[in-house]
Design a protein around this motif. Structure first.
Motif, short mmCIF file in Angstrom:
data_model
loop_
_atom_site.label_atom_id
_atom_site.label_comp_id
_atom_site.label_asym_id
_atom_site.label_seq_id
_atom_site.Cartn_x
_atom_site.Cartn_y
_atom_site.Cartn_z
N ALA A 199 56.78 14.85 -4.99
CA ALA A 199 56.80 15.61 -3.73
C ALA A 199 56.13 16.97 -3.92
N GLN A 200 56.39 17.63 -5.05
CA GLN A 200 55.74 18.91 -5.30
C GLN A 200 54.21 18.77 -5.39
N ARG A 201 53.77 17.71 -6.07
CA ARG A 201 52.32 17.51 -6.20
C ARG A 201 51.67 17.25 -4.84
N GLU A 202 52.32 16.47 -3.98
CA GLU A 202 51.75 16.21 -2.64
C GLU A 202 51.67 17.50 -1.82
N GLU A 203 52.68 18.36 -1.96
CA GLU A 203 52.66 19.62 -1.19
C GLU A 203 51.55 20.54 -1.68
N LEU A 204 51.32 20.62 -2.98
CA LEU A 204 50.23 21.44 -3.52
C LEU A 204 48.87 20.92 -3.06
N GLU A 205 48.72 19.61 -3.01
CA GLU A 205 47.45 19.04 -2.54
C GLU A 205 47.20 19.40 -1.08
N ARG A 206 48.27 19.37 -0.27
CA ARG A 206 48.11 19.72 1.14
C ARG A 206 47.70 21.19 1.29
N LEU A 207 48.33 22.11 0.52
CA LEU A 207 47.98 23.52 0.59
C LEU A 207 46.54 23.76 0.12
N ASN A 208 46.12 23.04 -0.91
CA ASN A 208 44.73 23.17 -1.37
C ASN A 208 43.74 22.74 -0.29
N GLN A 209 44.10 21.69 0.42
CA GLN A 209 43.22 21.24 1.50
C GLN A 209 43.11 22.28 2.62
N VAL A 210 44.25 22.94 2.97
CA VAL A 210 44.22 23.99 4.00
C VAL A 210 43.34 25.15 3.55
N LEU A 211 43.45 25.55 2.28
CA LEU A 211 42.63 26.66 1.75
C LEU A 211 41.15 26.30 1.77
N GLU A 212 40.82 25.04 1.47
CA GLU A 212 39.41 24.62 1.50
C GLU A 212 38.85 24.71 2.90
N GLU A 213 39.65 24.33 3.88
CA GLU A 213 39.16 24.40 5.27
C GLU A 213 38.91 25.86 5.69
N GLU A 214 39.83 26.77 5.31
CA GLU A 214 39.65 28.19 5.63
C GLU A 214 38.44 28.78 4.91
N LYS A 215 38.21 28.34 3.69
CA LYS A 215 37.06 28.82 2.93
C LYS A 215 35.74 28.39 3.58
N MET A 216 35.70 27.15 4.07
CA MET A 216 34.49 26.66 4.72
C MET A 216 34.20 27.46 6.00
N LYS A 217 35.26 27.80 6.76
CA LYS A 217 35.04 28.61 7.96
C LYS A 217 34.49 29.99 7.61
N TYR A 218 35.04 30.61 6.57
CA TYR A 218 34.58 31.92 6.15
C TYR A 218 33.11 31.87 5.69
N GLU A 219 32.73 30.84 4.96
CA GLU A 219 31.35 30.70 4.51
C GLU A 219 30.39 30.53 5.70
N GLU A 220 30.84 29.83 6.74
CA GLU A 220 29.98 29.67 7.92
C GLU A 220 29.73 31.02 8.61
N VAL A 221 30.78 31.87 8.70
CA VAL A 221 30.62 33.20 9.30
C VAL A 221 29.65 34.05 8.48
N VAL A 222 29.76 34.00 7.16
CA VAL A 222 28.87 34.77 6.29
C VAL A 222 27.43 34.30 6.45
N MET A 223 27.23 32.99 6.56
CA MET A 223 25.87 32.45 6.73
C MET A 223 25.26 32.93 8.05
N GLU A 224 26.06 32.97 9.11
CA GLU A 224 25.54 33.45 10.39
C GLU A 224 25.13 34.92 10.31
N LEU A 225 25.97 35.74 9.62
CA LEU A 225 25.65 37.16 9.46
C LEU A 225 24.37 37.36 8.67
#
Length: 364
Positions: A181-207
């Protein structure tokens, strides 16, 4: 022929009552079958005797035929038979050879020879055969009782061992489930961080794309200053946006971690309560089962111990009675020898001879 039978309520190889030579036992409710049968002597296949037989528990006892009259008049018999045959594991079969048309052949496990008896009719033959076979099985059942006790004790030890192994496996399974259960929760949090990182990279590319477009524009100094000012504002906005995003992410992650800890703690408590309840039910069932088994075993052991003590007391009484008989017989033989010597002596009168001969006749 007189023939009768009665059931015995418990297995007992002999009566526990001690008696002297003249005493006898009431057998109306202590024997399974009694009557007169023909018996073939050992080593003499052509001869046969008429004997009074009694089946008591798992033994076949026989007496002289005169014992039948005593039984018919008083319903008692002497405890000293002419022979005792144990019926444990015996095999009984019918035979009609050698002048015994309603014969029975009794083959015993511990004896090389066989016992041959015969009834007066077919009905009595079948009745005796059935009772002899049932008495042999009763002996076997008594022996199987001890084997069953040992088997149940071994099964109890095996169940206790398997129970310990089962509890150990359950603990290992719970630990693995918690880690998963702990491993599944860490994987879910990693996926959320990856999505936020991709959004931030898109904003930087536009700038960066806007900055490149500004560099390509030709304009006045004022326009360049305005572009530079906008560039600085955009850079500041970018830094602020990045910090804001990072703070939001950290705050969300912290909140998520707190919620996960609470959920995991509540789940562990619920699982622990459910497992404790299940274990309590299983332990209660096992306790009731072992309690019933222990009660049954205790009753069987008590019965077997009582039977053993009773048998030992009866055998001791039998040995003492036989020793007393042998002692009396020896005294009678010595008295007889003294009387015969007196008869052979020269110094005697006719009156004395008559008296001594009467004594000899009485002793014989």
């Amino acid at each position: 022929m007189f023939l009768s039978s009665s059931r015995s309520s418990a297995f007992s190889p002999w009566s526990s009552m001690e008696q002297s030579d003249s005493e006898a036992l009431d057998i109306s409710a202590k024997v399974q079958l009694h009557g007169v049968l023909w018996k073939r002597p050992f080593g003499r296949p052509s001869a046969k005797w008429s004997r009074f037989f009694v089946i008591k528990d798992s033994f076949l006892l026989y007496y002289a035929e005169s014992e039948k009259r005593s039984f018919e008049s008083s319903r008692i018999f002497n405890i000293h038979p002419k022979g005792v045959i144990p019926l444990g594991g015996c095999v009984v079969s019918a035979t009609e050879d050698m002048g015994m048309p309603f014969g029975l052949v009794i083959t015993l496990e511990d004896f090389s020879g066989t016992v041959v008896v015969a009834a007066e009719c077919e009905e009595e033959q079948l009745h005796w055969m059935e009772m002899l076979q049932e008495s042999g099985k009763t002996w076997k059942n008594a022996q199987l009782g001890e084997a069953m006790i040992e088997s149940l004790e071994a099964q109890g030890l095996q169940l206790a061992k398997e129970k310990q192994e089962y509890l150990k496996l359950m603990e290992e399974t719970e630990e693995l489930t918690h880690q998963r259960a702990q491993r599944e929760e860490l994987e879910r949090l990693n996926q959320v961080l990856e999505e936020e990182k991709m959004k931030y990279e898109e904003v930087v590319m536009e700038l960066k794309a806007e900055q490149e477009q500004i560099k390509d524009l030709d304009g006045t100094t004022q326009s360049l200053q305005g572009v530079e000012s906008e560039k600085e504002e955009l850079s500041g906005l970018t830094v602020m946006l990045q910090k804001s995003i990072e703070m939001d992410l950290l705050r969300d992650l912290h909140h998520i971690e707190e919620q996960m800890k609470l959920l995991l703690k509540e789940k562990e408590q619920a699982d622990e309560l459910r497992e404790n309840q299940q274990r309590a039910e299983v332990l209660q069932q096992e306790r009731e089962f072992y309690s019933s088994q222990a009660t049954t075993l205790q009753q069987s052991l008590s019965q077997l111990t009582a039977d053993k003590r009773q048998t030992e007391a009866e055998l001791q009484a039998e040995m003492e009675s036989r020793m007393e008989l042998e002692k009396r017989l020896k005294q009678a033989e010595e008295a007889l020898q003294d009387l015969e010597k007196g008869l052979d002596s020269l110094d005697r009168s006719s009156e004395r001879d008559q008296r001594m001969r009467g004594d000899v006749t009485q002793l014989r």
